[in-house]
Design an enzyme around this catalytic site. Structure first.
Site, PDB file in Angstrom:
ATOM      1  N   SER A  78       0.711  -1.397   0.368  1.00  0.00           N
ATOM      2  CA  SER A  78       0.382  -0.152   0.078  1.00  0.00           C
ATOM      3  C   SER A  78       0.946   1.232   0.228  1.00  0.00           C
ATOM      4  O   SER A  78       0.152   2.170  -0.220  1.00  0.00           O
ATOM      5  CB  SER A  78      -1.075   0.037   1.763  1.00  0.00           C
ATOM      6  OG  SER A  78      -0.269  -0.038   2.286  1.00  0.00           O
ATOM      7  N   ASP A 239      -7.589   6.913   7.390  1.00  0.00           N
ATOM      8  CA  ASP A 239      -7.214   5.921   8.744  1.00  0.00           C
ATOM      9  C   ASP A 239      -6.091   5.696   9.883  1.00  0.00           C
ATOM     10  O   ASP A 239      -5.971   5.221  10.467  1.00  0.00           O
ATOM     11  CB  ASP A 239      -6.821   4.343   7.441  1.00  0.00           C
ATOM     12  CG  ASP A 239      -5.004   4.673   7.306  1.00  0.00           C
ATOM     13  OD1 ASP A 239      -4.300   5.426   7.791  1.00  0.00           O
ATOM     14  OD2 ASP A 239      -5.201   3.205   6.310  1.00  0.00           O
ATOM     15  N   HIS A 242      -2.030   4.954   7.270  1.00  0.00           N
ATOM     16  CA  HIS A 242      -0.341   5.130   5.741  1.00  0.00           C
ATOM     17  C   HIS A 242      -0.624   6.459   6.053  1.00  0.00           C
ATOM     18  O   HIS A 242      -1.560   7.509   6.581  1.00  0.00           O
ATOM     19  CB  HIS A 242      -1.596   4.631   4.714  1.00  0.00           C
ATOM     20  CG  HIS A 242      -2.117   3.262   4.575  1.00  0.00           C
ATOM     21  ND1 HIS A 242      -3.320   2.552   5.322  1.00  0.00           N
ATOM     22  CD2 HIS A 242      -1.062   2.257   4.283  1.00  0.00           C
ATOM     23  CE1 HIS A 242      -3.121   1.910   5.054  1.00  0.00           C
ATOM     24  NE2 HIS A 242      -1.895   1.462   4.200  1.00  0.00           N
TER      25      HIS A 242
END
Length: 342
Positions: A78, A239, A242
């Site tokens: 990610s 979130d 990240h």
């Protein structure tokens, strides 16, 4: 990294506590379990996927769009995909492409095959996806999910080493941003934070040795963003795990000098710190030092005409900076075209 994987950091403690009394293990496990549940309540879930554009040519401000582009690929998880941002230009791949374009005065074609949630065993599929793509440089960012999914370095790292070797055999230079220090995640408390730090640092050290042995170079991400995250909430995405666009820009800025050097675009090198040298040393020692000095590069080197000794490959530890600082804002860069997924 998802909330479910935060829980799995806690579950991994069992492997390292064999010497403690059973009651102590139970008490510690209870503390960590409570910390995990607290972190889950604190952290909102990000619902948006990374930007869809993964095959783009970028030209920095003032760069001719007619010159042949430098070909760059992004692989990994990610972090490489840019999870947590909304615009293509805010992903680390685009940030790197724009920085390389300004330094080289050429467009840069970035192909991003990174996948959210990917682990090291997923890398061969990503390399396969690039088999028809001409490459000058491949940038890899992976490792956090290996840690949170309880994949030991002895299992994960051979996949990484094999893929770096395959990319090098194709003639591509390889730069890797090693596993970030998961102990910098804000909602994690002690002892969960200390455990996450130990596991991620061990992963980063073993990644470094493997990449150097396969002919690539690494840049330690470590806790590079930790101090920034502690004081600047804007470096987080929604979130709280990240990076945001600003966080990814910092990570790209750390990796960019090594990418420039790999492409033959001059950089200046200095010692990683006051107490480290650029002298050739075993890669294992360089890797251990790099973990403690985020933003430093470890690359292969020779000693007495040999690339390896009894303790494994030789390496040099350096901190690189571009010869010319970036003068134009990445916001001034333009996407020359956007193609279909690779």
């Amino acid at each position: 990294m998802t909330l479910r994987r935060t829980h799995r950091i806690a579950l991994f403690t069992g492997g390292g506590l064999g010497g403690l009394a059973i009651t102590a293990v139970g008490a510690l496990a209870g503390v960590i379990w409570g910390e995990v549940k607290l972190a889950e309540r604190r952290i909102p879930v990000a619902k948006d996927a990374p930007p869809e554009h993964n095959d783009t040519i970028w030209a920095a401000a003032g760069v001719s769009r007619t010159r042949p582009p430098i070909r760059v690929a992004m692989l990994g998880d990610s972090t490489a995909a840019g999870y947590g941002v909304y615009r293509d230009r805010d992903t680390p791949g685009a940030q790197l492409a724009i920085g390389i374009s300004e330094a080289a005065r050429r467009p840069v074609h970035i192909t991003n095959v990174a996948v959210v949630g990917a682990e090291s065993p997923d890398l061969p599929v990503q390399v396969d996806a690039l088999r028809r793509v001409p490459l000058d440089l491949a940038v890899i960012m992976i490792g956090a999910n290996d840690v949170t999914e309880r994949t030991k370095p002895s299992v994960a790292v051979p996949f990484l080493e094999d893929c770096v070797g395959r990319l090098r055999n194709r003639g591509a230079e390889v730069v890797m941003g090693t596993c970030p220090d998961l102990g910098t995640i804000r909602p994690l408390a002690q002892p969960l934070r200390a455990l996450a730090r130990r596991l991620s640092r061990e992963m980063a050290k073993q990644q470094t040795v493997a990449v150097v042995r396969a002919g690539g170079r690494t840049v330690s991400l470590g806790d590079l963003l930790g101090p920034l995250f502690m004081t600047h909430l804007e470096f987080f995405s929604e979130d709280q795990f990240h990076p945001s666009a600003a966080g990814y820009a910092e990570a790209a800025r750390a990796v960019l000098p090594s990418c420039l050097d790999a492409l033959g675009l001059g950089t200046r090198a200095r010692s990683a710190s006051t107490f480290t040298t650029r002298r050739v040393k075993p890669a294992k020692k360089a890797a251990a030092q790099a973990v403690a000095h985020p933003g430093t590069e470890v690359s292969g080197a020779e000693r007495f005409g040999k690339t390896e000794g009894r303790r494994g490959p030789f390496a040099q530890l350096r901190r690189r900076v571009p010869r010319r600082p970036q003068t134009r804002s990445p916001e001034d860069a333009v996407p020359v075209n956007v193609g279909p997924s690779t």
